[in-house]
Design an enzyme around this catalytic site. Structure first.
Site, PDB file in Angstrom:
ATOM      1  N   GLU A 149       0.840  -1.205   0.000  1.00 36.28           N
ATOM      2  CA  GLU A 149       0.000   0.000   0.000  1.00 36.28           C
ATOM      3  C   GLU A 149       0.873   1.252   0.000  1.00 36.28           C
ATOM      4  O   GLU A 149       2.030   1.213   0.439  1.00 36.28           O
ATOM      5  CB  GLU A 149      -0.897   0.022   1.251  1.00 36.28           C
ATOM      6  CG  GLU A 149      -2.314  -0.473   1.018  1.00 36.28           C
ATOM      7  CD  GLU A 149      -3.187   0.519   0.252  1.00 36.28           C
ATOM      8  OE1 GLU A 149      -2.666   1.388  -0.478  1.00 36.28           O
ATOM      9  OE2 GLU A 149      -4.414   0.413   0.370  1.00 36.28           O
ATOM     10  N   ASP A 150       0.302   2.356  -0.472  1.00 32.35           N
ATOM     11  CA  ASP A 150       1.019   3.629  -0.386  1.00 32.35           C
ATOM     12  C   ASP A 150       0.846   4.264   0.985  1.00 32.35           C
ATOM     13  O   ASP A 150       1.786   4.809   1.553  1.00 32.35           O
ATOM     14  CB  ASP A 150       0.576   4.602  -1.494  1.00 32.35           C
ATOM     15  CG  ASP A 150      -0.932   4.789  -1.539  1.00 32.35           C
ATOM     16  OD1 ASP A 150      -1.671   3.989  -0.930  1.00 32.35           O
ATOM     17  OD2 ASP A 150      -1.386   5.744  -2.195  1.00 32.35           O
TER      18      ASP A 150
ATOM     19  N   ASP B 240      -4.229   5.130   6.563  1.00 35.74           N
ATOM     20  CA  ASP B 240      -4.758   6.308   7.248  1.00 35.74           C
ATOM     21  C   ASP B 240      -5.715   5.797   8.321  1.00 35.74           C
ATOM     22  O   ASP B 240      -5.273   5.368   9.390  1.00 35.74           O
ATOM     23  CB  ASP B 240      -5.431   7.174   6.176  1.00 35.74           C
ATOM     24  CG  ASP B 240      -5.849   8.538   6.639  1.00 35.74           C
ATOM     25  OD1 ASP B 240      -6.742   8.604   7.499  1.00 35.74           O
ATOM     26  OD2 ASP B 240      -5.327   9.549   6.160  1.00 35.74           O
TER      27      ASP B 240
ATOM     28  N   PHE C 209      -2.548  15.926   5.259  1.00 37.45           N
ATOM     29  CA  PHE C 209      -2.912  15.317   3.981  1.00 37.45           C
ATOM     30  C   PHE C 209      -1.762  15.520   2.998  1.00 37.45           C
ATOM     31  O   PHE C 209      -1.357  16.638   2.714  1.00 37.45           O
ATOM     32  CB  PHE C 209      -4.203  15.923   3.433  1.00 37.45           C
ATOM     33  CG  PHE C 209      -4.758  15.108   2.307  1.00 37.45           C
ATOM     34  CD1 PHE C 209      -5.507  13.968   2.567  1.00 37.45           C
ATOM     35  CD2 PHE C 209      -4.493  15.459   0.986  1.00 37.45           C
ATOM     36  CE1 PHE C 209      -5.993  13.182   1.526  1.00 37.45           C
ATOM     37  CE2 PHE C 209      -4.982  14.681  -0.053  1.00 37.45           C
ATOM     38  CZ  PHE C 209      -5.724  13.555   0.216  1.00 37.45           C
TER      39      PHE C 209
ATOM     40  N   ARG D   7      -0.166  12.841  -8.425  1.00 33.53           N
ATOM     41  CA  ARG D   7       0.401  11.491  -8.280  1.00 33.53           C
ATOM     42  C   ARG D   7       1.797  11.416  -8.896  1.00 33.53           C
ATOM     43  O   ARG D   7       2.610  10.589  -8.509  1.00 33.53           O
ATOM     44  CB  ARG D   7      -0.487  10.453  -8.979  1.00 33.53           C
ATOM     45  CG  ARG D   7      -1.878  10.281  -8.372  1.00 33.53           C
ATOM     46  CD  ARG D   7      -2.514   9.037  -8.946  1.00 33.53           C
ATOM     47  NE  ARG D   7      -3.954   8.960  -8.744  1.00 33.53           N
ATOM     48  CZ  ARG D   7      -4.544   8.441  -7.676  1.00 33.53           C
ATOM     49  NH1 ARG D   7      -3.818   7.999  -6.681  1.00 33.53           N
ATOM     50  NH2 ARG D   7      -5.858   8.384  -7.598  1.00 33.53           N
TER      51      ARG D   7
HETATM   52  C1  PRP Z   1      -5.953   5.731  -0.542  1.00 29.43           C
HETATM   53  C2  PRP Z   1      -4.729   4.877  -0.268  1.00 29.43           C
HETATM   54  C3  PRP Z   1      -5.255   3.763   0.582  1.00 29.43           C
HETATM   55  C4  PRP Z   1      -6.407   4.419   1.320  1.00 29.43           C
HETATM   56  C5  PRP Z   1      -5.969   4.695   2.731  1.00 29.43           C
HETATM   57  O1  PRP Z   1      -6.644   5.191  -1.616  1.00 29.43           O
HETATM   58  O2  PRP Z   1      -4.162   4.399  -1.470  1.00 29.43           O
HETATM   59  O3  PRP Z   1      -5.730   2.673  -0.190  1.00 29.43           O
HETATM   60  O4  PRP Z   1      -6.715   5.670   0.663  1.00 29.43           O
HETATM   61  O5  PRP Z   1      -6.993   5.290   3.467  1.00 29.43           O
HETATM   62  P1  PRP Z   1      -7.689   4.573   4.698  1.00 29.43           P
HETATM   63  O6  PRP Z   1      -6.620   3.909   5.507  1.00 29.43           O
HETATM   64  O7  PRP Z   1      -8.328   5.738   5.432  1.00 29.43           O
HETATM   65  O8  PRP Z   1      -8.719   3.621   4.193  1.00 29.43           O
HETATM   66  P2  PRP Z   1      -7.777   5.966  -2.418  1.00 29.43           P
HETATM   67  O9  PRP Z   1      -9.127   5.394  -2.020  1.00 29.43           O
HETATM   68  O10 PRP Z   1      -7.596   7.437  -2.271  1.00 29.43           O
HETATM   69  O11 PRP Z   1      -7.508   5.484  -3.913  1.00 29.43           O
HETATM   70  P3  PRP Z   1      -6.197   5.692  -4.826  1.00 29.43           P
HETATM   71  O12 PRP Z   1      -5.197   4.658  -4.379  1.00 29.43           O
HETATM   72  O13 PRP Z   1      -6.696   5.426  -6.209  1.00 29.43           O
HETATM   73  O14 PRP Z   1      -5.704   7.100  -4.636  1.00 29.43           O
HETATM   74  C1  7HP Z   2      -5.721   8.684   1.765  1.00 27.22           C
HETATM   75  C2  7HP Z   2      -4.858   9.655   1.276  1.00 27.22           C
HETATM   76  N1  7HP Z   2      -4.555  10.035   0.009  1.00 27.22           N
HETATM   77  C3  7HP Z   2      -3.662  11.024  -0.126  1.00 27.22           C
HETATM   78  N2  7HP Z   2      -3.086  11.653   0.915  1.00 27.22           N
HETATM   79  C4  7HP Z   2      -3.355  11.297   2.178  1.00 27.22           C
HETATM   80  O1  7HP Z   2      -2.770  11.931   3.204  1.00 27.22           O
HETATM   81  C5  7HP Z   2      -4.276  10.252   2.383  1.00 27.22           C
HETATM   82  N3  7HP Z   2      -4.782   9.653   3.491  1.00 27.22           N
HETATM   83  N4  7HP Z   2      -5.651   8.707   3.095  1.00 27.22           N
END
Ligand code: PRP
Ligand code: 7HP
Length: 189
Positions: free
Chosen positions: A105-106, A109, A158, A171
């Site tokens: 995962e990236d 949160d 954020f 991105r």
């Molecule tokens: C982002 C990120 C995680 C998620 C984390 O994805 O890549 O998958 O949010 O947030 P959480 O822990 O609060 O659930 P997003 O739904 O923004 O999709 P993306 O990867 O296409 O940007």
């Molecule tokens: C999702 C997400 N996407 C971009 N930046 C952050 O800090 C984020 N938190 N959760």
């Protein structure tokens, strides 16, 4: 909404430089390679945000691994808040039964997206399932999740760049940075 054509101009602070990300990714790759030597490793990443991290991490793991990609979207939230309601847009392409799976995962949160994914993937009978995230924002966590590999713990801000978006932009930045407040909140008229 104010959004400059120059992506860099919208960034208030660089939290993680390109070099810091590269160095830490190499460390994580070496750790994963040592832990999974001789095992049937499959990296599963979650589009779109994990794309740069996955691409860099897998090249730091000199093992005969497989990769697979999922895409999920959380709905019912806002551009900066996840709702925990997750829809699978793209599922795995191959079975992970009996494989040692590392979910890449990236960012974690609230943990709601990952919580859903872990339950979903466990149902596919992998031999093991671990989590690797580039970024962890522990202050925001709503569900308890054991995270095995963490690149960086970051404060409750954020962030965008290196895969992470705000409104699908930013991105393609090489670093992780914090957006200027004006980008979120347009000045009153
Ligand atoms: C982002 C990120 C995680 C998620 C984390 O994805 O890549 O998958 O949010 O947030 P959480 O822990 O609060 O659930 P997003 O739904 O923004 O999709 P993306 O990867 O296409 O940007
Ligand atoms: C999702 C997400 N996407 C971009 N930046 C952050 O800090 C984020 N938190 N959760």
């Amino acid at each position: 909404m104010i959004r400059s054509d120059d992506l860099h101009a919208d960034i208030g602070e660089i939290l993680l430089t390109e070099e810091a990300i590269r160095t830490r990714t190499a460390e994580l790759g070496a750790q994963v390679a040592a832990d999974y030597a001789g095992r049937a490793l499959t990296l599963v990443s979650v589009l779109k945000g994990s794309l740069p991290f996955m691409a860099d991490l897998m090249r730091e793991i000199p093992l005969p691994l497989r990769i697979d990609l999922m895409e999920v979207s959380s709905y019912g939230g806002t551009a900066t808040e996840s709702s925990g309601l997750v829809r699978i847009i793209k599922d795995l392409s191959a079975s992970i039964a009996g494989e040692d799976v590392l979910l890449v995962e990236d960012i974690i949160d609230t943990g709601l997206t990952l919580n859903y994914l872990v339950r979903y993937l466990r149902g596919k009978s992998p031999a093991s399932l671990r989590i690797c995230t580039l970024l962890d924002k522990p202050a925001r966590r709503l569900v308890d999740l054991p995270v095995d590999y963490v690149g960086f713990e970051i404060p409750d801000q954020f962030v965008v760049g290196y895969g992470l978006d705000y409104g699908e932009r930013y991105r393609n930045l090489r670093f992780v940075g914090v957006l200027r407040p004006e980008v979120y909140a347009p000045p009153a008229e």
